[in-house]
Design an enzyme around this catalytic site. Structure first.
Site, PDB file in Angstrom:
ATOM      1  N   GLY A  96       0.856  -1.121   0.082  1.00 29.23           N
ATOM      2  CA  GLY A  96       0.066   0.061  -0.035  1.00 29.23           C
ATOM      3  C   GLY A  96       0.992   1.148   0.006  1.00 29.23           C
ATOM      4  O   GLY A  96       1.638   1.389  -0.852  1.00 29.23           O
ATOM      5  N   ASP A  97       0.822   2.236   0.763  1.00 28.44           N
ATOM      6  CA  ASP A  97       1.407   3.239   0.912  1.00 28.44           C
ATOM      7  C   ASP A  97       2.084   3.280   2.411  1.00 28.44           C
ATOM      8  O   ASP A  97       2.609   4.327   2.821  1.00 28.44           O
ATOM      9  CB  ASP A  97       0.556   4.637   1.098  1.00 28.44           C
ATOM     10  CG  ASP A  97      -0.401   4.644   2.149  1.00 28.44           C
ATOM     11  OD1 ASP A  97      -0.701   3.598   2.655  1.00 28.44           O
ATOM     12  OD2 ASP A  97      -1.061   5.773   2.506  1.00 28.44           O
TER      13      ASP A  97
END
Length: 198
Positions: free
Chosen positions: A110-111
């Site tokens: 993801g981030d």
């Protein structure tokens, strides 16, 4: 004889090609395809090794847990392609600042990212300065099309080995806790486990 020379050439070519292919396959297995950073599995393996070395040689491992702020709205507003551009550009900014032999840039998914560096002597002020420089870099605009730019920021939680953990899971857990603390108290900042553990 010319035939033998030709044969040697063919074999060498074959060996080189195979080596390149193996290297490519290994690279792909160890790296996140989007950003080119180490993936979680390879990253954790590399961190384990670095941590062991640090403990054995009285060095320190600086572990920065990083989460992008305002990333989800970009995906939601502009779509995944824009989100991908932001992640690629973010990774590029990591690598520009942390490219020493002992630096590791990892995409957990993801981030979420980890940047880790092995240092001979740990200096908190210097580490804070590096993390703050990174924060400022990450706040700069990213162009996602000819006409659109957007900006994300980041929150950073820092844990230092061996002080904050001699086992990787413990060190990562404490880095995570610190990151969570930053997110709870207003995002876009840097915090050290050392300051929040009480």
């Amino acid at each position: 004889s010319p035939q033998q020379e030709q044969l040697v050439e063919v074999i060498l070519h074959d060996v080189t090609e195979r080596a390149e292919r193996e290297f490519q396959t290994r690279f792909e297995a160890d790296h996140d395809p989007l950003t080119g950073l180490l993936n979680r599995r390879a990253g954790e393996k590399r961190l384990q090794k670095a941590l062991r070395e640090c403990i054995k040689n009285n060095k320190h491992l600086v572990l920065m847990m990083i989460d992008l702020d305002k990333f989800k709205p970009i995906n939601d507003t502009y779509g995944h392609e824009a989100g991908d551009k932001v992640l690629i550009e973010t990774a590029h900014r990591f690598k520009t600042l942390f490219h020493e032999k002992n630096d590791m840039c990892i995409r957990l998914g993801g981030d979420e990212f980890i940047i880790a560096r092995q240092v001979n002597t740990y200096n908190k002020a210097e580490t804070l300065e590096q993390a703050t420089t990174l924060l400022n870099e990450l706040q700069q605009q990213v162009s996602i099309s000819n006409t659109k730019t957007c900006a994300v920021g980041a929150s950073i939680g820092i844990a230092i080995a061996p002080t904050d953990g001699t086992e990787l899971h413990e060190l990562m857990h404490n880095g995570d806790k610190t990151l969570y603390h930053v997110k709870e108290t207003g995002r876009g900042k840097v915090a050290f486990y050392d300051d929040i553990k009480n």
